[in-house]
Design a protein around this motif. Structure first.
Motif, mmCIF file in Angstrom:
data_model
loop_
_atom_site.group_PDB
_atom_site.id
_atom_site.type_symbol
_atom_site.label_atom_id
_atom_site.label_comp_id
_atom_site.label_asym_id
_atom_site.label_seq_id
_atom_site.Cartn_x
_atom_site.Cartn_y
_atom_site.Cartn_z
ATOM 1 N N LEU B 12 -6.357 -100.353 -70.169
ATOM 2 C CA LEU B 12 -5.673 -101.466 -69.483
ATOM 3 C C LEU B 12 -4.200 -101.506 -69.900
ATOM 4 O O LEU B 12 -3.884 -101.569 -71.091
ATOM 5 N N ASP B 13 -3.324 -101.470 -68.927
ATOM 6 C CA ASP B 13 -1.884 -101.571 -69.196
ATOM 7 C C ASP B 13 -1.457 -103.029 -69.237
ATOM 8 O O ASP B 13 -1.821 -103.811 -68.354
ATOM 9 N N VAL B 14 -0.668 -103.375 -70.267
ATOM 10 C CA VAL B 14 -0.099 -104.713 -70.393
ATOM 11 C C VAL B 14 1.420 -104.541 -70.341
ATOM 12 O O VAL B 14 1.980 -103.783 -71.147
ATOM 13 N N ILE B 15 2.078 -105.188 -69.373
ATOM 14 C CA ILE B 15 3.529 -105.010 -69.222
ATOM 15 C C ILE B 15 4.216 -106.367 -69.074
ATOM 16 O O ILE B 15 3.594 -107.350 -68.676
ATOM 17 N N ALA B 16 5.492 -106.393 -69.399
ATOM 18 C CA ALA B 16 6.254 -107.629 -69.193
ATOM 19 C C ALA B 16 7.733 -107.316 -68.996
ATOM 20 O O ALA B 16 8.275 -106.395 -69.609
ATOM 21 N N GLU B 17 8.345 -108.093 -68.141
ATOM 22 C CA GLU B 17 9.808 -108.106 -68.028
ATOM 23 C C GLU B 17 10.213 -109.495 -68.510
ATOM 24 O O GLU B 17 9.873 -110.504 -67.890
ATOM 25 N N THR B 18 10.912 -109.536 -69.637
ATOM 26 C CA THR B 18 11.203 -110.841 -70.227
ATOM 27 C C THR B 18 12.626 -111.275 -69.908
ATOM 28 O O THR B 18 13.518 -110.452 -69.730
ATOM 29 N N SER B 19 12.809 -112.591 -69.820
ATOM 30 C CA SER B 19 14.120 -113.138 -69.505
ATOM 31 C C SER B 19 14.375 -114.335 -70.410
ATOM 32 O O SER B 19 13.526 -115.222 -70.518
ATOM 33 N N GLU B 20 15.521 -114.316 -71.085
ATOM 34 C CA GLU B 20 15.806 -115.406 -72.028
ATOM 35 C C GLU B 20 16.111 -116.709 -71.317
ATOM 36 O O GLU B 20 15.915 -117.787 -71.866
ATOM 37 N N SER B 21 16.617 -116.624 -70.094
ATOM 38 C CA SER B 21 17.037 -117.852 -69.422
ATOM 39 C C SER B 21 15.922 -118.494 -68.599
ATOM 40 O O SER B 21 16.056 -119.623 -68.150
ATOM 41 N N ALA B 191 9.783 -116.140 -69.160
ATOM 42 C CA ALA B 191 9.803 -116.462 -70.592
ATOM 43 C C ALA B 191 8.482 -116.026 -71.216
ATOM 44 O O ALA B 191 7.552 -116.810 -71.352
ATOM 45 N N VAL B 192 8.383 -114.746 -71.571
ATOM 46 C CA VAL B 192 7.118 -114.172 -72.022
ATOM 47 C C VAL B 192 7.164 -113.924 -73.535
ATOM 48 O O VAL B 192 8.135 -113.370 -74.036
ATOM 49 N N ASP B 193 6.102 -114.324 -74.224
ATOM 50 C CA ASP B 193 5.897 -113.916 -75.613
ATOM 51 C C ASP B 193 5.010 -112.674 -75.549
ATOM 52 O O ASP B 193 3.788 -112.781 -75.412
ATOM 53 N N PHE B 194 5.627 -111.489 -75.652
ATOM 54 C CA PHE B 194 4.879 -110.255 -75.383
ATOM 55 C C PHE B 194 3.826 -109.975 -76.455
ATOM 56 O O PHE B 194 2.728 -109.532 -76.150
ATOM 57 N N GLN B 195 4.182 -110.242 -77.715
ATOM 58 C CA GLN B 195 3.215 -110.012 -78.788
ATOM 59 C C GLN B 195 1.958 -110.833 -78.560
ATOM 60 O O GLN B 195 0.835 -110.350 -78.720
#
Lengths: 415, 412
Positions: B12-21, B191-195
Motif C-alpha cells: 500500500l502506497d501512502v503519499i502526501a503533498e503538504t502545505s504550510e498555509s 495540512a498533513v502530519d505525514f508521520q
C-alpha cells in the motif's frame, strides 16, 4: 488564525468590503449591483437576466468579443449572474492581474454598449436556457415551490418566463440598466492576496464619481397555492416542501438553520437517515435554507420513483413533525462541528470569501469576523434551539410535486 | 509544497503533498478499479460497492459512519468512474487521525445481505434520476458506441437489469480481488502530519493481505468509433435535443494530452471559445462544448450540443465547419488566450487542498508519478501552437465518430 476584514463606503453609496488572505496567490473580486429580478416590470419576467447578459456584449471601447477576450487573456475566471436582488459580475485571477482587470469591470458597470442589434441574440440565449430548464425536473419543482410559497415578485423565476422574455426589446434593456445598474446600494467585494488601501483607491478612481439614483420601491403581490402539482412525463416524482423561517439578518436565523441542519443537512441528518439509509426510498433528499433580506424559508427536496413517492412524502412530513422536542445533544454537536469546519475551510478560497463577505454586508450591513462566527456557534446549544422550535415549529407548509400523478398531501403535520 | 511517500510492506502506497498555509486536510483512498474492470455478470458492481462501503464494517454500522464523519465536521464523499473509485474527506487538521481511522476501516466493509438489498433500491433510483434528465443516457450510449467491445465501453452505473441481477457474493469476490493494497493509494493533501498518517496506515492497513497480481486489462485504444453513425434515443417529454459525439484523442500516457486539452479549450470551452462565439453567443444552442477526456490507454474528444430539435442537423454541420476551419487558421492570439486560461486554472485550483488531493492521488494511482502545481504549470506553458496544430492533424475532429442524439423527435 490571523484575519483582516475591511470595509469602506464611497460618497455615492458604494460599499467596498475586503478580506486579506495573504497565503493565497489569487484574488477574487465581485460587483453586486442592486438590479435583481424583483425589479422585472409587469409582463417582462426575465428582463434583469437579459439585461445582465447584454452588459457583457460590449463596454467602454471594446465590443462583445474584445471584452471577453481581454478578461480571458488575463486568465480571469469570470462569471455574470442575476439573483432576485442583484446583478453580479465576478472574477477570480492571479493577484498581479487585478489592476489591469478592474477597469474592464468599471466599463461593464458604467459604460455598457447595450447594442440594440444584439438584443435578439441575448434574448434567444435566455430562451435557450429556459428550454433547458424544462428538461431539469429538480430545478422545475423548486422553481414551482418558490413561486407558490413566496409573494411576487420574490417568488418569480429569475431566469424568466418564455412568453414574457420573447417580448423584451432594446428599450426595455436600456431602461432597466440605467435605472438599476447604479452605485446606490452596490457592494464591491474583494478577497485574497490584496493591498486594501490600493484597492479602495482604485475603486474610488473608477467608480467614485458615478452618481446614484434613489432606490426603487418593490411592491409585494400575492403568492401561489399551498399545494400544487406539475404534470411531467418522468419515471421519478419530485417533491419539494417549504415553510417560512426568519431571514439571515435576524438573530433567530441561527437557531432556525441549526434545526434545519439536524433535519436534513448532512449524511447523519434525520431525512437522509430515515428516507434514504433506512428505507432506500431515494438517491437524493435534503433540506436547505433560502434567504433574502425580507423573507426566508426552508426547502426540502427529494426525487423518487412514482410508486414510492407517496411513502417518501409521508416519511418526510413525519420527520418534519417529529423534530421539535426530540433534538439530542449529539445532533447539536455534529451540526456545530460541520458549520465551524465549513467556516474555517472557506478561508482557502478567495472566491468563496468574496461572495461570503458581500452577502454578509448585504444582509447585516457589517462584517462578522471568523472568531465572531465561531463564538456564535459556541453559544448555540440544544436548549436554545429547542426553545426556538417550540415557539416556531414548522407549519403552514407549501408542498409541490412534479411527475406523472399528484400526491395526497395532508399539510396538517402528523402528531 | 513538499511531496512525501512511503510504501507499506504489503504494497500500500501512502503519499502526501503538504502545505504550510493550508487550514484543512484532505484525505482519500484511491482504488484503481472501475467499470472497465467489470464483465456482464458484475456490471455496475464498482459503483454499487462504493455505496456499500458507507454501509459499515463488521464493527461499525452505516449510521455510525455518517455520525462519525458529521461529528468531525468532515466534508465527505466518493465517486466511481470507468477507471477509479475514490473515497475522500476534508477535515480540520486536528481531525486527521479520526478521518484516516474511519476511512481505513471502511475499506474492509461488512457487505451485509440486508444492506445490499436496501442499497440496491437507492442505486436503482440513481439510475432513474439520470435517465430522467439530460442528456438522457446519450453520453453512456455514445461511449459504448465508440468503444464497442473495449472495456471502457461499459457504463459506470450499470442498467436497471444488471443491478437487479447483481448478487452480494459476486460483490464480495470483486472486493477481495480489487481492493488489494497494491491496487490502492492512501493520499493526503493540505495540512498533513505525514508521520502520523504513515503510523495510522501501518496500524489500520498494515495487515491487509497482498494479492499476487492486481494488474488490470489494458488494451490499445481504438483509433475510430467501433460503431460509427448516429443512434437516436426518443424522449417524448424532452424539450430540447441533446447530441453527443466522440472521436479518438490522446490518452493520459501520451505527452500530447496537454496540447489536446489546450485545443479543446480553444475550440469548445464554455466561454470565449470558437463554439461559444459560433453557437452560444448567437443564442442558437443551449449548450455547445468540446472537452478532452483521457483514460490510461485511450482518449476522446467529446462534443456536446443541445438545441431545438429542428436545429440539431444544421448546428452539427456548423460545428463540423468550425472544426474544419481550425485545421487551417488557429491564430497565435487565441492560442495564447487558451494557454493563459488553463495556466490560471492550474494556479487557482492549486490553492484548494481538495482539488490537489484528486490530482496527486490519481497521478500516483495511475502512473506512480508526482506532479506539483509548478510541474503542471510548466506542462501548460511549454505547449506550442505547432503542438496544437500537430495534434489536430493527428487526431482529426472530423474522424469517424460515434454519435447519439436524445430528444423528443423520431428523426434527427
Amino acid at each position: 488564525m490571523k484575519q483582516s476584514l475591511h470595509s469602506a463606503t464611497l460618497d455615492n453609496g458604494i460599499t467596498v468590503v475586503g478580506e486579506s488572505l495573504p497565503d493565497l496567490q489569487s484574488v477574487a473580486v465581485s460587483f453586486h449591483a442592486p438590479g435583481g429580478s424583483i425589479h422585472d416590470p409587469a409582463g417582462r419576467c426575465g428582463l434583469a437576466t437579459v439585461a445582465g447578459e447584454m452588459c457583457l456584449r460590449g463596454a467602454g471601447d471594446r465590443d462583445s468579443r474584445s471584452l471577453i477576450e481581454a478578461l480571458e487573456s488575463a486568465g480571469v475566471q469570470w462569471s455574470q449572474g442575476v439573483s432576485s436582488t442583484h446583478m453580479s459580475f465576478s472574477g477570480a485571477m492571479v493577484a498581479r492581474q487585478l489592476p489591469d482587470v478592474l477597469p474592464l469591470y468599471a466599463d461593464v458597470l458604467r459604460r455598457p454598449m447595450l447594442p440594440a442589434d444584439e438584443v435578439p441574440a441575448a434574448r434567444q440565449m435566455v430562451l435557450q436556457n429556459l428550454a433547458g430548464i424544462e428538461d431539469d425536473p429538480a430545478h422545475r419543482v423548486i422553481a414551482a415551490l418558490r413561486r407558490a410559497h413566496l409573494p411576487s415578485p420574490w417568488g418569480m423565476p429569475t431566469e424568466g418566463i418564455s412568453t414574457q422574455v420573447e417580448a423584451i426589446d432594446a428599450d426595455d434593456v436600456h431602461r432597466f440598466v440605467h435605472r438599476h445598474l447604479q452605485p446606490g446600494g452596490m457592494i464591491v467585494a474583494v478577497a485574497g492576496r490584496i493591498d486594501w488601501n490600493d484597492f479602495v483607491s482604485r475603486i474610488d478612481t473608477l467608480l467614485g464619481d458615478w452618481q446614484a439614483a434613489p432606490p426603487p420601491e418593490v411592491v409585494s403581490g400575492p403568492r401561489g397555492d399551498t399545494v400544487g402539482h406539475v404534470p411531467h412525463d418522468s419515471q421519478q416524482t419530485h417533491i419539494a416542501l417549504a415553510w417560512s423561517l426568519p431571514p439571515y439578518r435576524e438573530d433567530a436565523s441561527h437557531e432556525a438553520t441549526a434545526a434545519l441542519a439536524i433535519l436534513g443537512g448532512g449524511p447523519s441528518s434525520r431525512l437522509f437517515t430515515e428516507v434514504r439509509e433506512r428505507r432506500g426510498l431515494c438517491y437524493s433528499v435534503s433540506a436547505g435554507y433560502q434567504t433574502s433580506r425580507e423573507f426566508a424559508n426552508a426547502v426540502c427536496y427529494s426525487g423518487t420513483s412514482a410508486e414510492r413517492a407517496q411513502e417518501t412524502l409521508d416519511v418526510m412530513l413525519a420527520e418534519i413533525a417529529r423534530l421539535p422536542g426530540t433534538i439530542t445533544s449529539d445532533e447539536m454537536a455534529r451540526v456545530k462541528a460541520r458549520a465551524k469546519s465549513g467556516l474555517i475551510m472557506q478561508q482557502e478560497s478567495s472566491a468563496a470569501r468574496a461572495g461570503a463577505i458581500a452577502r454578509q454586508w448585504y444582509h447585516l450591513g457589517r462584517l462578522r469576523t471568523l472568531a465572531d462566527e465561531l463564538a456564535r456557534y459556541d453559544q448555540l446549544d440544544r436548549a436554545t434551539v429547542e426553545s426556538w422550535l417550540a415557539g416556531q415549529p414548522p407549519r403552514d407548509l407549501t408542498v409541490v410535486s412534479l411527475g406523472r400523478e399528484p400526491l395526497e398531501v395532508n399539510r396538517a403535520l402528523p402528531a | 509544497m513538499p511531496f512525501l511517500h512511503e510504501r507499506l510492506s504489503n504494497g500500500l502506497d501512502v503519499i502526501a503533498e503538504t502545505s504550510e498555509s493550508a487550514v484543512s486536510t484532505s484525505i482519500g483512498f484511491f482504488v484503481a478499479t472501475g467499470s472497465r474492470d467489470e464483465h456482464d455478470a458484475i456490471w455496475g458492481t464498482s459503483h454499487f460497492l462504493e455505496h456499500m462501503v458507507f454501509k459499515g464494517t463488521p464493527d461499525i454500522t452505516g449510521d455510525d459512519i455518517n455520525r462519525r464523519f458529521d461529528a468531525m465536521g468532515a466534508s465527505v464523499n466518493a465517486f466511481t468512474s470507468e477507471e477509479d473509485t475514490v473515497y475522500y474527506a476534508s477535515v480540520l487538521p486536528e481531525q486527521q487521525d479520526e478521518a484516516v481511522d474511519l476511512l481505513s476501516r471502511m475499506m474492509r466493509p461488512a457487505l451485509r445481505d440486508a444492506d445490499f438489498e436496501t442499497e440496491k433500491l437507492v442505486i436503482l433510483e440513481e439510475i432513474r434520476m439520470y435517465d430522467d434528465q439530460p442528456p438522457f443516457g446519450a453520453d453512456d450510449r455514445c461511449r459504448a458506441g465508440f468503444f464497442g467491445g473495449h472495456p471502457l465501453g461499459r457504463s459506470v452505473l450499470g442498467t436497471i437489469e444488471s443491478i437487479q441481477a447483481l448478487d452480494v457474493g459476486a460483490m464480495r469476490d470483486y472486493h477481495q480481488r480489487r481492493y488489494a493494497p497494491g491496487t490502492m493509494v492512501l493520499a493526503a493533501s493540505g495540512a498533513v502530519d505525514f508521520q502520523a498518517l504513515v503510523a495510522s496506515a501501518q496500524r489500520l492497513c498494515g495487515e491487509w493481505a497482498p494479492m499476487p497480481s492486481t494488474e488490470r486489462t489494458v488494451k490499445p485504444q481504438p483509433r475510430a468509433a467501433a460503431r460509427p453513425g448516429t443512434e437516436r434515443i426518443v424522449r417524448p417529454a424532452a424539450s430540447l435535443d441533446y447530441a453527443v459525439w466522440m472521436v479518438a484523442a490522446p490518452s493520459e500516457r501520451d505527452d500530447d494530452r496537454h496540447a489536446a486539452r489546450l485545443l479543446s479549450i480553444l475550440l469548445g470551452d464554455s466561454s470565449g471559445s470558437r463554439l461559444y462565439w459560433g453557437l452560444i453567443d448567437t443564442g442558437e444552442a443551449e449548450h455547445a462544448s468540446c472537452h478532452h477526456q483521457d483514460y490510461l490507454d485511450a482518449g476522446l474528444f467529446v462534443t456536446q450540443l443541445s438545441c431545438a430539435t429542428d436545429d440539431v442537423a444544421s448546428l452539427r454541420e456548423r460545428i463540423a465547419d468550425i472544426y474544419a476551419a481550425a485545421t487551417r487558421d488557429i491564430t497565435h492570439d487565441e492560442f495564447t488566450r487558451a494557454q493563459n486560461k488553463l495556466a490560471s486554472r492550474v494556479v487557482l485550483g492549486g490553492e484548494r487542498p481538495r482539488r490537489r488531493l484528486f490530482e496527486v492521488g490519481l497521478d500516483w494511482s495511475h502512473s506512480r508519478t508526482y506532479r506539483s502545481v509548478a510541474d503542471n504549470l510548466r506542462h501548460v506553458e511549454t505547449v506550442s501552437l505547432d503542438d496544437v496544430r500537430r495534434v489536430l492533424a493527428a487526431w482529426p475532429l472530423d474522424g469517424a465518430a460515434a454519435a447519439v442524439v436524445a430528444g423528443p423527435g423520431e428523426a434527427g
